[in-house]
Design a protein around this motif. Structure first.
Motif, PDB file in Angstrom:
ATOM      1  N   GLN A   1       0.824  -1.207   0.000  1.00 24.38           N
ATOM      2  CA  GLN A   1       0.000   0.000   0.000  1.00 24.38           C
ATOM      3  C   GLN A   1       0.863   1.265   0.000  1.00 24.38           C
ATOM      4  O   GLN A   1       1.950   1.275   0.582  1.00 24.38           O
ATOM      5  N   PRO A   2       0.385   2.349  -0.603  1.00 24.00           N
ATOM      6  CA  PRO A   2       1.135   3.615  -0.549  1.00 24.00           C
ATOM      7  C   PRO A   2       1.411   4.062   0.884  1.00 24.00           C
ATOM      8  O   PRO A   2       2.494   4.549   1.196  1.00 24.00           O
ATOM      9  N   ILE A   3       0.412   3.897   1.751  1.00 24.65           N
ATOM     10  CA  ILE A   3       0.557   4.126   3.186  1.00 24.65           C
ATOM     11  C   ILE A   3      -0.010   2.895   3.878  1.00 24.65           C
ATOM     12  O   ILE A   3      -1.169   2.533   3.658  1.00 24.65           O
ATOM     13  N   ALA A   4       0.795   2.225   4.676  1.00 20.99           N
ATOM     14  CA  ALA A   4       0.360   0.984   5.310  1.00 20.99           C
ATOM     15  C   ALA A   4      -0.928   1.176   6.097  1.00 20.99           C
ATOM     16  O   ALA A   4      -1.087   2.156   6.830  1.00 20.99           O
ATOM     17  N   ASN A   5      -1.860   0.235   5.908  1.00 20.95           N
ATOM     18  CA  ASN A   5      -3.139   0.236   6.623  1.00 20.95           C
ATOM     19  C   ASN A   5      -3.938   1.511   6.368  1.00 20.95           C
ATOM     20  O   ASN A   5      -4.568   2.067   7.259  1.00 20.95           O
ATOM     21  N   SER A   6      -3.915   1.978   5.117  1.00 21.48           N
ATOM     22  CA  SER A   6      -4.678   3.162   4.717  1.00 21.48           C
ATOM     23  C   SER A   6      -5.234   2.935   3.321  1.00 21.48           C
ATOM     24  O   SER A   6      -4.599   2.295   2.483  1.00 21.48           O
ATOM     25  N   SER A   7      -6.416   3.476   3.065  1.00 21.09           N
ATOM     26  CA  SER A   7      -7.020   3.359   1.743  1.00 21.09           C
ATOM     27  C   SER A   7      -6.518   4.428   0.775  1.00 21.09           C
ATOM     28  O   SER A   7      -6.985   4.496  -0.365  1.00 21.09           O
ATOM     29  N   ALA A   8      -5.567   5.254   1.205  1.00 17.47           N
ATOM     30  CA  ALA A   8      -5.036   6.301   0.327  1.00 17.47           C
ATOM     31  C   ALA A   8      -4.519   5.690  -0.973  1.00 17.47           C
ATOM     32  O   ALA A   8      -3.772   4.713  -0.957  1.00 17.47           O
ATOM     33  N   ALA A   9      -4.914   6.276  -2.096  1.00 21.22           N
ATOM     34  CA  ALA A   9      -4.506   5.750  -3.397  1.00 21.22           C
ATOM     35  C   ALA A   9      -3.082   6.148  -3.763  1.00 21.22           C
ATOM     36  O   ALA A   9      -2.501   5.570  -4.687  1.00 21.22           O
ATOM     37  N   TYR A  10      -2.538   7.132  -3.064  1.00 19.96           N
ATOM     38  CA  TYR A  10      -1.153   7.533  -3.318  1.00 19.96           C
ATOM     39  C   TYR A  10      -0.636   8.301  -2.116  1.00 19.96           C
ATOM     40  O   TYR A  10      -1.398   8.730  -1.241  1.00 19.96           O
ATOM     41  N   SER A  11       0.674   8.491  -2.089  1.00 19.90           N
ATOM     42  CA  SER A  11       1.314   9.268  -1.037  1.00 19.90           C
ATOM     43  C   SER A  11       2.381  10.147  -1.662  1.00 19.90           C
ATOM     44  O   SER A  11       3.220   9.665  -2.425  1.00 19.90           O
ATOM     45  N   GLY A  12       2.350  11.435  -1.355  1.00 19.28           N
ATOM     46  CA  GLY A  12       3.381  12.335  -1.834  1.00 19.28           C
ATOM     47  C   GLY A  12       3.002  13.085  -3.088  1.00 19.28           C
ATOM     48  O   GLY A  12       2.047  12.745  -3.792  1.00 19.28           O
ATOM     49  N   VAL A  13       3.771  14.124  -3.362  1.00 20.58           N
ATOM     50  CA  VAL A  13       3.541  14.979  -4.524  1.00 20.58           C
ATOM     51  C   VAL A  13       4.682  14.854  -5.517  1.00 20.58           C
ATOM     52  O   VAL A  13       4.465  14.679  -6.711  1.00 20.58           O
ATOM     53  N   VAL A  14       5.912  14.924  -5.035  1.00 20.27           N
ATOM     54  CA  VAL A  14       7.082  14.737  -5.885  1.00 20.27           C
ATOM     55  C   VAL A  14       7.463  13.256  -5.842  1.00 20.27           C
ATOM     56  O   VAL A  14       7.613  12.682  -4.770  1.00 20.27           O
ATOM     57  N   ASN A  15       7.587  12.629  -7.004  1.00 20.96           N
ATOM     58  CA  ASN A  15       7.827  11.185  -7.076  1.00 20.96           C
ATOM     59  C   ASN A  15       6.836  10.429  -6.194  1.00 20.96           C
ATOM     60  O   ASN A  15       7.216   9.711  -5.262  1.00 20.96           O
ATOM     61  N   PRO A  16       5.539  10.579  -6.455  1.00 20.53           N
ATOM     62  CA  PRO A  16       4.522   9.986  -5.582  1.00 20.53           C
ATOM     63  C   PRO A  16       4.614   8.467  -5.524  1.00 20.53           C
ATOM     64  O   PRO A  16       4.985   7.805  -6.490  1.00 20.53           O
ATOM     65  N   GLU A  17       4.262   7.935  -4.369  1.00 18.48           N
ATOM     66  CA  GLU A  17       4.210   6.495  -4.141  1.00 18.48           C
ATOM     67  C   GLU A  17       2.779   6.022  -4.385  1.00 18.48           C
ATOM     68  O   GLU A  17       1.834   6.538  -3.784  1.00 18.48           O
ATOM     69  N   VAL A  18       2.602   5.057  -5.293  1.00 19.84           N
ATOM     70  CA  VAL A  18       1.258   4.571  -5.604  1.00 19.84           C
ATOM     71  C   VAL A  18       1.060   3.113  -5.208  1.00 19.84           C
ATOM     72  O   VAL A  18      -0.018   2.556  -5.385  1.00 19.84           O
ATOM     73  N   GLY A  19       2.096   2.476  -4.667  1.00 23.85           N
ATOM     74  CA  GLY A  19       1.959   1.100  -4.218  1.00 23.85           C
ATOM     75  C   GLY A  19       2.014   0.096  -5.360  1.00 23.85           C
ATOM     76  O   GLY A  19       2.218   0.447  -6.526  1.00 23.85           O
ATOM     77  N   HIS A  20       1.789  -1.167  -5.012  1.00 20.62           N
ATOM     78  CA  HIS A  20       1.862  -2.230  -6.018  1.00 20.62           C
ATOM     79  C   HIS A  20       1.149  -3.472  -5.499  1.00 20.62           C
ATOM     80  O   HIS A  20       1.162  -3.751  -4.294  1.00 20.62           O
ATOM     81  N   THR A  21       0.511  -4.200  -6.405  1.00 20.03           N
ATOM     82  CA  THR A  21      -0.123  -5.478  -6.092  1.00 20.03           C
ATOM     83  C   THR A  21       0.468  -6.540  -7.011  1.00 20.03           C
ATOM     84  O   THR A  21       0.636  -6.295  -8.207  1.00 20.03           O
ATOM     85  N   PHE A  22       0.789  -7.703  -6.462  1.00 17.46           N
ATOM     86  CA  PHE A  22       1.402  -8.754  -7.272  1.00 17.46           C
ATOM     87  C   PHE A  22       1.046 -10.111  -6.684  1.00 17.46           C
ATOM     88  O   PHE A  22       0.435 -10.197  -5.605  1.00 17.46           O
ATOM     89  N   VAL A  23       1.393 -11.176  -7.382  1.00 18.18           N
ATOM     90  CA  VAL A  23       0.986 -12.514  -6.960  1.00 18.18           C
ATOM     91  C   VAL A  23       2.169 -13.470  -6.964  1.00 18.18           C
ATOM     92  O   VAL A  23       3.203 -13.207  -7.594  1.00 18.18           O
ATOM     93  N   ALA A  24       1.994 -14.578  -6.255  1.00 16.04           N
ATOM     94  CA  ALA A  24       2.972 -15.666  -6.279  1.00 16.04           C
ATOM     95  C   ALA A  24       2.218 -16.987  -6.236  1.00 16.04           C
ATOM     96  O   ALA A  24       1.160 -17.093  -5.609  1.00 16.04           O
TER      97      ALA A  24
END
Length: 265
Positions: free
Chosen positions: A110-133
């Motif tokens: 998540q962009p911010i752990a345990n938060s529904s925020a879709a992104y974090s930050g303005v410069v080089n924003p963090e948008v998170g990632h989802t992946f599988v194994a």
């Protein structure tokens, strides 16, 4: 701009944040400047322990739950690490025995752990990632869905798809599903044959993971969020949806975060 705690370059907590009351210390804009299509702030004021209600502080606009932040027009997101590219997905997944079951792990960073925020930050924003194994008798293969090159949320949110080995990627939430032989075969078929164009708003890493999960027999909740230039399925909302979902049979949810499995055998 929120004051926060950072670990390994990632925001993990907001300072002085009380989740039940949705309050935190923050800076808010006291003077906005609009030039052409872009609105930016030229003056910020620190408001300690701001509590919603009783009128909005300066910088808050009707219909907006917080200060208006705009990413730069040339913002680029989700650039893949081409050195970890999966060039032949069928070959990559060939070690699994399709006559028996296995486990599908769905990881959400998540962009911010345990938060529904879709992104974090303005410069080089963090948008998170989802992946599988996929895991079966000591065999592990990790797969993430990316654009073939970084995308711009305003002008070019689409790109041809790329598949990356996300071994050892950090995560905040993990959902593990027990698969029978048919479900495992369907999951591998979905990953192998997935060819839809990457689109930040309509077919991103979280959309891919949801479709893989559905192939394994579990339809995940789908709450959309928004970001400058667009919106859609995202790791912030998906992570919170998984935290709060009813466990399907044979599923395990881990919410404390960690490091994903790495490829094995």
């Amino acid at each position: 701009m929120y004051s926060g705690e950072y670990k390994n370059g990632k925001q993990v907590n907001l300072h002085n944040y009380v989740r039940e009351q949705n309050i935190t210390n923050r800076e808010v804009c006291t003077y906005w400047v609009t030039v052409g299509p872009y609105t930016t702030c030229s003056s910020w004021t620190w408001y300690p322990d701001y509590t919603p209600g009783g009128g909005m502080p300066p910088g808050y606009m009707p219909g907006i739950s917080g200060p208006l932040y705009l990413w730069a027009p040339n913002t680029l997101l989700n650039a893949p690490d081409q050195t970890k590219g999966i060039l032949d997905r069928k070959d990559y997944l060939k070690s699994f025995n399709l006559n028996t079951g296995g486990t599908l792990h769905l990881y959400v960073d998540q962009p911010i752990a345990n938060s529904s925020a879709a992104y974090s930050g303005v410069v080089n924003p963090e948008v998170g990632h989802t992946f599988v194994a996929i895991e079966q008798n000591g065999i592990v293969r990790v797969v993430g869905f990316y654009p073939s090159a970084a995308v711009n949320p305003f002008t070019s949110p689409s790109a041809s798809p790329a598949f990356i080995n996300d071994s050892g990627h950090p995560y905040d939430v993990k959902l593990s599903l027990t698969l029978n032989a048919t479900q495992l075969s369907d999951v591998i078929s979905k990953i192998t044959n997935y060819s839809t164009q990457y689109n930040l708003n309509t077919n991103n890493c979280s959309d891919f993971a949801q479709q893989v999960s559905a192939a394994g027999g579990v339809n995940l909740p789908n709450t959309n969020g928004s970001w400058p230039g667009g919106g859609g399925t995202n790791p912030g909302n998906l992570g919170q949806d998984i935290r709060n979902m009813s466990l399907p049979s044979g599923a395990v949810i881990k919410t404390t975060g960690g490091i994903a499995l790495s490829n094995a055998n």
